[in-house]
Enzyme design. Sequence first.
Site, short mmCIF file in Angstrom:
data_model
loop_
_atom_site.label_atom_id
_atom_site.label_comp_id
_atom_site.label_asym_id
_atom_site.label_seq_id
_atom_site.Cartn_x
_atom_site.Cartn_y
_atom_site.Cartn_z
N TRP A 183 26.88 3.71 31.47
CA TRP A 183 26.97 2.41 30.81
C TRP A 183 26.30 1.38 31.70
O TRP A 183 26.55 1.34 32.90
CB TRP A 183 28.44 1.99 30.58
CG TRP A 183 28.51 0.54 30.21
CD1 TRP A 183 28.11 -0.01 29.03
CD2 TRP A 183 28.91 -0.55 31.06
NE1 TRP A 183 28.26 -1.39 29.09
CE2 TRP A 183 28.74 -1.73 30.31
CE3 TRP A 183 29.40 -0.64 32.36
CZ2 TRP A 183 29.04 -3.00 30.83
CZ3 TRP A 183 29.70 -1.89 32.89
CH2 TRP A 183 29.53 -3.06 32.11
N GLU A 224 27.21 5.13 26.70
CA GLU A 224 28.14 4.17 26.08
C GLU A 224 27.40 2.91 25.66
O GLU A 224 26.70 2.29 26.46
CB GLU A 224 29.24 3.82 27.10
CG GLU A 224 30.25 2.79 26.63
CD GLU A 224 31.33 2.48 27.68
OE1 GLU A 224 31.17 2.90 28.85
OE2 GLU A 224 32.32 1.81 27.33
N LYS A 226 27.24 -1.07 23.87
CA LYS A 226 28.06 -2.28 23.97
C LYS A 226 27.43 -3.37 23.11
O LYS A 226 26.23 -3.36 22.85
CB LYS A 226 28.15 -2.72 25.43
CG LYS A 226 29.20 -3.80 25.65
CD LYS A 226 29.65 -3.89 27.09
CE LYS A 226 30.68 -5.00 27.21
NZ LYS A 226 31.27 -5.10 28.53
N ASP A 257 33.27 3.04 22.92
CA ASP A 257 34.40 2.30 23.49
C ASP A 257 34.83 1.35 22.38
O ASP A 257 34.01 0.56 21.88
CB ASP A 257 33.91 1.55 24.74
CG ASP A 257 34.97 0.68 25.38
OD1 ASP A 257 35.67 -0.06 24.65
OD2 ASP A 257 35.09 0.70 26.62
N HIS A 260 33.79 -2.29 22.06
CA HIS A 260 32.36 -2.62 22.12
C HIS A 260 31.69 -2.83 20.78
O HIS A 260 30.49 -2.58 20.63
CB HIS A 260 31.62 -1.54 22.91
CG HIS A 260 31.96 -1.55 24.36
ND1 HIS A 260 31.26 -0.85 25.30
CD2 HIS A 260 32.92 -2.22 25.04
CE1 HIS A 260 31.79 -1.06 26.50
NE2 HIS A 260 32.80 -1.89 26.35
N HIS A 284 36.08 5.90 24.76
CA HIS A 284 36.85 5.09 25.69
C HIS A 284 37.89 4.39 24.85
O HIS A 284 37.55 3.53 24.03
CB HIS A 284 35.97 4.04 26.39
CG HIS A 284 35.31 4.53 27.63
ND1 HIS A 284 34.54 3.72 28.43
CD2 HIS A 284 35.32 5.76 28.21
CE1 HIS A 284 34.11 4.43 29.47
NE2 HIS A 284 34.55 5.67 29.35
N ASP A 292 36.13 -8.08 23.90
CA ASP A 292 36.24 -6.84 24.68
C ASP A 292 37.09 -7.09 25.92
O ASP A 292 36.62 -7.01 27.05
CB ASP A 292 34.82 -6.39 25.07
CG ASP A 292 34.80 -5.13 25.91
OD1 ASP A 292 35.67 -4.27 25.68
OD2 ASP A 292 33.93 -5.00 26.77
N ASP A 294 39.70 -5.56 27.19
CA ASP A 294 40.25 -4.43 27.93
C ASP A 294 41.74 -4.57 28.24
O ASP A 294 42.18 -4.34 29.36
CB ASP A 294 39.42 -4.17 29.21
CG ASP A 294 38.07 -3.55 28.88
OD1 ASP A 294 38.06 -2.39 28.45
OD2 ASP A 294 37.04 -4.24 29.02
N ASP A 324 40.15 3.32 29.07
CA ASP A 324 39.32 2.33 29.79
C ASP A 324 39.85 0.93 29.52
O ASP A 324 39.57 0.35 28.48
CB ASP A 324 37.85 2.45 29.32
CG ASP A 324 36.95 1.43 30.04
OD1 ASP A 324 37.37 0.92 31.10
OD2 ASP A 324 35.85 1.15 29.53
C1 RNT Z 1 32.36 -1.92 30.15
C2 RNT Z 1 32.50 -0.50 29.75
C3 RNT Z 1 32.61 0.48 30.87
C4 RNT Z 1 33.50 -0.02 32.00
C5 RNT Z 1 33.75 0.97 33.07
C6 RNT Z 1 34.31 0.32 34.30
O1 RNT Z 1 32.44 -2.78 29.10
O2 RNT Z 1 33.58 -0.35 28.88
O3 RNT Z 1 33.04 1.70 30.40
O4 RNT Z 1 34.72 -0.49 31.52
O5 RNT Z 1 32.63 1.70 33.33
ZN ZN Z 2 34.16 1.64 28.35
#
Ligand code: RNT
Ligand code: ZN
Length: 417
Positions: A183, A224, A226, A257, A260, A284, A292, A294, A324
């Site tokens: 990523w 990945e 985004k 993810d 994303h 993820h 996003d 997290d 994640d």
């Molecule tokens: C970032 C991505 C990625 C990170 C990690 C730390 O938006 O989700 O996967 O969270 O690599």
């Molecule tokens: Zn991620």
Amino acid sequence: MSENIRYQTARERYASIGIDTEAAIHALSKVSISMHCWQGDDVRGFENAGALTGGIQATGNYPGAATTPEELMQDLDQAFSMIPGQHRVNVHAFYGIYENGKPVDRDAIRPEHFKAWVDYANARGLGLDFNPTFFSHPLAENGTLTNPDEKIREFWINHGIACIRISEYFAKETGKPCLMNIWIPDGMKDIPADRLGPRMRFLDSLDRILGCGYNKEQVLVTLESKVFGIGLESYTAGSAEFALSYATTRGIVPLMDNGHYHPTEVVSDKISSLLCFHPRIALHVTRGVRWDSDHVVRLDDETMEMMKEVVRCNALDRVILATDYFDASINRIAAWVIGMRSVQKALLSALLTPHAQLAALQNNGDFTELMMRQEELKLYPMGDVWEEFCARNGKIGNEGWFDAVKDYEKNVLAKRS
Ligand code: RNT
Ligand code: ZN
């Protein structure tokens, strides 16, 4: 066989709708989830812990973050002691462990810098996954694999190749395949003058990394996508279309993810589409709140819907699961445990759903009964099956696990500087 009366009642209840709780418990025991190491230290890593860049952010100041490899591994142990099942640890490249604590630069990291992780995993029978770290580094400021400066771009390509070697080492030493996820945060805060150039450079960089020659059975490379990052609101080179097309044409594994995508898009709807074309996909699992962000994964509708898709597509062996998220505002051990257990609970809920019956209602056009059944199912006694699953795995299946977190906070975390 269990003596637990609540479980026996639940078992009969589910049997009446054609669900075998024993089969569900058995299936859930086999699912291994890759737990991200970076919840334990707010994505700081073991280099000299400069600022977290790359458009991601861990907010909060809860005391007790791990600051050394020993602390992080001890915290991981503490978390795993409350999570049923056998899992994997997901390590980022800036968690290397260096002689005299002096980090080598990202293009020079080698397997020996990760030996402690192999020892950690092998002593506990865990798998290991890996990630190149294309952020929190002075050379990442104007892009990594898209960088217009050929020297800097090459630095990052070499980082990617170094990470493939470390992933091979992980696979060889643990005897389990290693997923290596790429990523990059590369993008633009404001309106770009050139969108194609960075993407073409990204494509070339990826081709050069994958061209290093590696064992594709041992190392599963994922990419990945985004949609945006903080300070990178207007353009992301590795967009969904880019990443998916790249993965498809190069035969690597696409990784979604669920933070994303645009806020009304759902990954639960994307899983089956990708499964039509890809032998394997990776996830993820996270929780975005308005963006996003997290947040820690909870047992919410979308997590349950995503896991339902994995189960009803009969794809538990095709969808590679990882967590994640990074919350620095609450106890970090609890954050790991809550998130991992939430994914497992969502899987259990999916495994306790009579998918074939519901699909038949859909196919027959019986949408009223379908809705009725989907709603009634929600109050079936899943919690009793969950507690049984935990008990069989030697874990506490209710809030009782939190006592150990409080003890650990008092005796270990509170004593950290
Ligand atoms: C970032 C991505 C990625 C990170 C990690 C730390 O938006 O989700 O996967 O969270 O690599
Ligand atoms: Zn991620």
